[in-house]
Design an enzyme around this catalytic site. Structure first.
Site, short mmCIF file in Angstrom:
data_model
loop_
_atom_site.label_atom_id
_atom_site.label_comp_id
_atom_site.label_asym_id
_atom_site.label_seq_id
_atom_site.Cartn_x
_atom_site.Cartn_y
_atom_site.Cartn_z
N GLU A 157 -43.26 -5.30 5.35
CA GLU A 157 -42.23 -4.90 6.31
C GLU A 157 -42.85 -4.83 7.72
O GLU A 157 -43.98 -4.36 7.87
CB GLU A 157 -41.72 -3.51 5.90
CG GLU A 157 -40.67 -2.91 6.81
CD GLU A 157 -40.25 -1.51 6.35
OE1 GLU A 157 -40.98 -0.88 5.54
OE2 GLU A 157 -39.18 -1.05 6.80
N VAL A 198 -45.05 4.93 2.69
CA VAL A 198 -45.85 6.12 2.98
C VAL A 198 -45.67 7.18 1.88
O VAL A 198 -46.52 8.04 1.71
CB VAL A 198 -45.51 6.72 4.36
CG1 VAL A 198 -45.98 5.80 5.47
CG2 VAL A 198 -44.02 7.00 4.51
N CYS A 245 -38.39 -2.31 1.65
CA CYS A 245 -38.98 -0.97 1.47
C CYS A 245 -38.00 0.06 0.92
O CYS A 245 -37.66 -0.01 -0.24
CB CYS A 245 -39.63 -0.52 2.78
SG CYS A 245 -40.97 0.66 2.46
N LYS A 273 -32.40 -4.76 6.78
CA LYS A 273 -32.58 -3.59 5.90
C LYS A 273 -31.34 -2.70 5.88
O LYS A 273 -30.88 -2.24 6.94
CB LYS A 273 -33.80 -2.80 6.37
CG LYS A 273 -34.20 -1.63 5.48
CD LYS A 273 -35.50 -1.01 6.01
CE LYS A 273 -36.04 0.10 5.13
NZ LYS A 273 -37.33 0.61 5.65
C1 ACM Z 1 -39.98 2.60 4.37
O1 ACM Z 1 -38.85 2.23 4.16
N1 ACM Z 1 -40.75 1.99 5.26
C2 ACM Z 1 -40.57 3.69 3.61
#
Ligand code: ACM
Length: 264
Positions: free
Chosen positions: A40, A172, A145, A111
């Protein structure tokens, strides 16, 4: 069909696009596969302090040097790539990824489920979940992510016909890698989670990214998982037909056994 899939786990440098593009090029140079996924926001880094910072490094998908570079690289290595990048479109910013194919075709996903402070910089994706043709016409589903936290993301990609989920990440929290075994198993689908590594600091903020990028089979088996701080490209050979096996028992099918009328 035999298909070589993989990922590139690395440490992007915050706000240094050309350096990141050079690193990505060098890491996959000469590696021929069918599909390689990058993390990402690989071109920009992740820990922003203002919308202006994001805007300064964001790319227009149709016109950018990032898109042009990966079109060239894809042709040269005869490999499809999925790359996470910050996208600007008019005055809006999206946390996006592109699928770039050796035949010059390209696709975009934005996203859907933004994580934490991303909501300060990016608009939530407005394209829905995208399944697009990769090399050899294999159906590649795109999610980014934190989309993992919502099982509907992977489920929607499977119902739209994805064989492989390409999942650029900058993780994370500690749970995604294990959760993706279930996402793959419950959808009988391959998944490639390409995470980044490293500690990134911007002013008062410090984020540690968890590495451990992985590829998972439709039975939830880990095909490979990298270490927390590996910087490398890893490829594995799969048989895409395994994602067509949607019957966990002779009496069950994960698509036709669904009861959507109860799923509210
Ligand atoms: C994320 O979506 N970068 C944890």
């Amino acid at each position: 069909m035999i298909y070589n899939i993989g990922l590139c786990q690395f440490r992007p440098t915050l706000l240094k696009k050309q350096k990141n593009l050079d690193t990505m090029w060098k890491m996959v140079e000469g590696i021929k596969a069918d599909l390689i996924v990058f993390p990402e926001l690989s071109t920009s880094g992740y820990v922003f302090n203002s919308r202006d910072e994001v805007f300064s490094i964001a790319d227009d998908f149709e016109k950018s040097d990032t898109t042009a570079m990966f079109l060239e690289l894809s042709k040269e290595n005869d490999t499809s790539y999925v790359i996470g990048f910050p996208e600007k479109s008019d005055n809006f910013l999206y946390n996006s990824c592109m699928l770039i194919n050796p035949d010059g075709s390209k696709y975009l996903y934005r996203k859907t489920h933004l994580f934490n402070e991303e909501k300060q910089w990016f608009e939530p994706g407005n394209l829905g979940f995208v399944v697009a043709k990769g090399k050899k016409e294999v159906n590649i589903g795109l999610m980014i992510c934190f989309d993992w936290m919502f099982p509907e993301s992977a489920r929607t990609l499977m119902l739209k016909g994805a064989t492989i989920i390409a999942h650029p990440s900058a993780l994370v929290l500690p749970w995604c890698q294990q959760a993706m075994l279930t996402r793959s198993l419950e959808n009988r689908i391959f998944s490639i989670t390409a995470n980044r590594i490293g500690t990134e600091i911007n002013g008062e903020k410090e984020f540690l990214f968890t590495g451990m990028s992985q590829a998972v089979s439709p039975l939830g088996e880990i095909l490979f998982r990298l270490e927390k701080d590996d910087e490398k490209v890893q490829i594995v050979e799969i048989d895409t037909d395994k994602a067509n096996e949607k019957n966990p028992t002779p009496f069950n099918n994960i698509i036709t056994d669904r009861k959507p009328e109860y799923y509210i």
